[in-house]
Design an enzyme around this catalytic site. Structure first.
Site, PDB file in Angstrom:
ATOM      1  N   LEU A   6       0.821  -1.163  -0.058  1.00  0.00           N
ATOM      2  CA  LEU A   6      -0.074   0.043  -0.150  1.00  0.00           C
ATOM      3  C   LEU A   6       0.925   1.326  -0.022  1.00  0.00           C
ATOM      4  O   LEU A   6       0.341   2.470  -0.664  1.00  0.00           O
ATOM      5  CB  LEU A   6      -1.015  -0.035   1.056  1.00  0.00           C
ATOM      6  CG  LEU A   6      -2.113  -1.173   1.302  1.00  0.00           C
ATOM      7  CD1 LEU A   6      -2.697  -1.117   2.638  1.00  0.00           C
ATOM      8  CD2 LEU A   6      -3.054  -0.991   0.137  1.00  0.00           C
ATOM      9  N   GLY A   7       1.941   1.287   0.700  1.00  0.00           N
ATOM     10  CA  GLY A   7       2.802   2.523   0.831  1.00  0.00           C
ATOM     11  C   GLY A   7       3.870   2.264   1.921  1.00  0.00           C
ATOM     12  O   GLY A   7       4.019   1.394   2.583  1.00  0.00           O
ATOM     13  N   GLY A   9       6.935   4.763   4.310  1.00  0.00           N
ATOM     14  CA  GLY A   9       7.081   6.160   5.083  1.00  0.00           C
ATOM     15  C   GLY A   9       8.215   6.047   5.756  1.00  0.00           C
ATOM     16  O   GLY A   9       9.160   5.015   5.367  1.00  0.00           O
ATOM     17  N   VAL A  14       3.580  -0.342   4.539  1.00  0.00           N
ATOM     18  CA  VAL A  14       2.113  -0.819   4.844  1.00  0.00           C
ATOM     19  C   VAL A  14       1.702  -1.729   3.816  1.00  0.00           C
ATOM     20  O   VAL A  14       1.808  -1.286   2.528  1.00  0.00           O
ATOM     21  CB  VAL A  14       1.292   0.293   5.135  1.00  0.00           C
ATOM     22  CG1 VAL A  14      -0.181  -0.065   5.254  1.00  0.00           C
ATOM     23  CG2 VAL A  14       1.686   1.235   6.095  1.00  0.00           C
ATOM     24  N   LYS A  29       1.350  -2.449   9.407  1.00  0.00           N
ATOM     25  CA  LYS A  29       2.358  -1.380   9.015  1.00  0.00           C
ATOM     26  C   LYS A  29       3.709  -2.189   9.712  1.00  0.00           C
ATOM     27  O   LYS A  29       3.692  -2.519  11.035  1.00  0.00           O
ATOM     28  CB  LYS A  29       2.233  -0.359  10.051  1.00  0.00           C
ATOM     29  CG  LYS A  29       3.175   0.689   9.804  1.00  0.00           C
ATOM     30  CD  LYS A  29       2.909   2.088  10.794  1.00  0.00           C
ATOM     31  CE  LYS A  29       3.835   2.855  10.312  1.00  0.00           C
ATOM     32  NZ  LYS A  29       3.312   4.457  10.960  1.00  0.00           N
ATOM     33  N   ASP A 121       1.593  15.426  12.951  1.00  0.00           N
ATOM     34  CA  ASP A 121       1.897  15.255  11.774  1.00  0.00           C
ATOM     35  C   ASP A 121       0.730  15.143  10.560  1.00  0.00           C
ATOM     36  O   ASP A 121       0.557  14.218   9.792  1.00  0.00           O
ATOM     37  CB  ASP A 121       2.929  14.193  11.486  1.00  0.00           C
ATOM     38  CG  ASP A 121       3.446  13.794  10.214  1.00  0.00           C
ATOM     39  OD1 ASP A 121       3.761  14.866   9.533  1.00  0.00           O
ATOM     40  OD2 ASP A 121       3.834  12.778   9.723  1.00  0.00           O
TER      41      ASP A 121
END
Length: 177
Positions: A6-7, A9, A14, A29, A121
């Site tokens: 999904l992504g 960071g 994730v 995560k 954030d």
């Protein structure tokens, strides 16, 4: 069962998965950037999610695997992705959609702040959209409790200017900015 990426960071990645016991879709995560990471900050992220676990404005924590390699936590999978994803796809919102979105986000922040949690954030990538298109706050990696005096750096171009001062004390106005 891991299904798709999904992504990523600052701390890791994730992935979407399906819980083998319930068949429920979840997001996991993984903290893949283990070297040099302050693990107390990561455990505090989970702490904040547990603290806000009854709040419908926050993504729900389902499980934690701190002893795994890499460590991870499991949360709700929200199929509509992030506010950032939506902005990339559509470019903008109608005025009524924008008003509804800001109203929901303001309520989410009000609930978190009332419990003494500052997100620190807040940005479109950290707002997930649920099945009804309602926003939920996510990624509490930089969050602080109101009484904590430790600095919290957000994301450049999204954080309040005073947040860049490492001597600054976290403040609810950072989230409002």
């Amino acid at each position: 069962e891991i299904e798709r990426f999904l992504g990523s960071g600052a701390y890791g990645e994730v992935w979407m998965a399906t819980d083998g016991n319930t068949g429920r879709r979840v997001a996991i995560k993984f903290y893949t950037h283990r070297g040099g990471v302050d693990w107390s900050l990561l455990s505090r992220e989970v702490e904040k999610l547990v603290f806000l676990s009854t709040d419908r404005y926050v993504v729900q924590l389902l499980d934690v695997g701190w002893d795994s390699n890499p460590p991870y936590y499991v949360m709700d999978y929200l199929e509509h992705g992030s506010l950032d994803d939506r902005l990339q796809r559509t470019g903008s919102f109608t005025v009524p959609e924008t008003i509804d979105l800001f109203y929901e986000l303001a309520n989410g922040l009000l609930h978190a702040h009332a419990k003494g949690v500052l997100h620190c954030d807040l940005k479109p990538a950290n707002v997930l959209l649920d099945q009804d298109g309602k926003p939920r706050l996510a990624d509490f990696g930089q969050s602080r409790l109101r009484h904590e005096q430790t600095p919290s750096l957000g994301t450049l171009f999204f954080m309040a200017p005073e947040q860049a001062d490492l001597a600054a004390v976290p403040d609810a106005r950072w989230d409002v900015y």
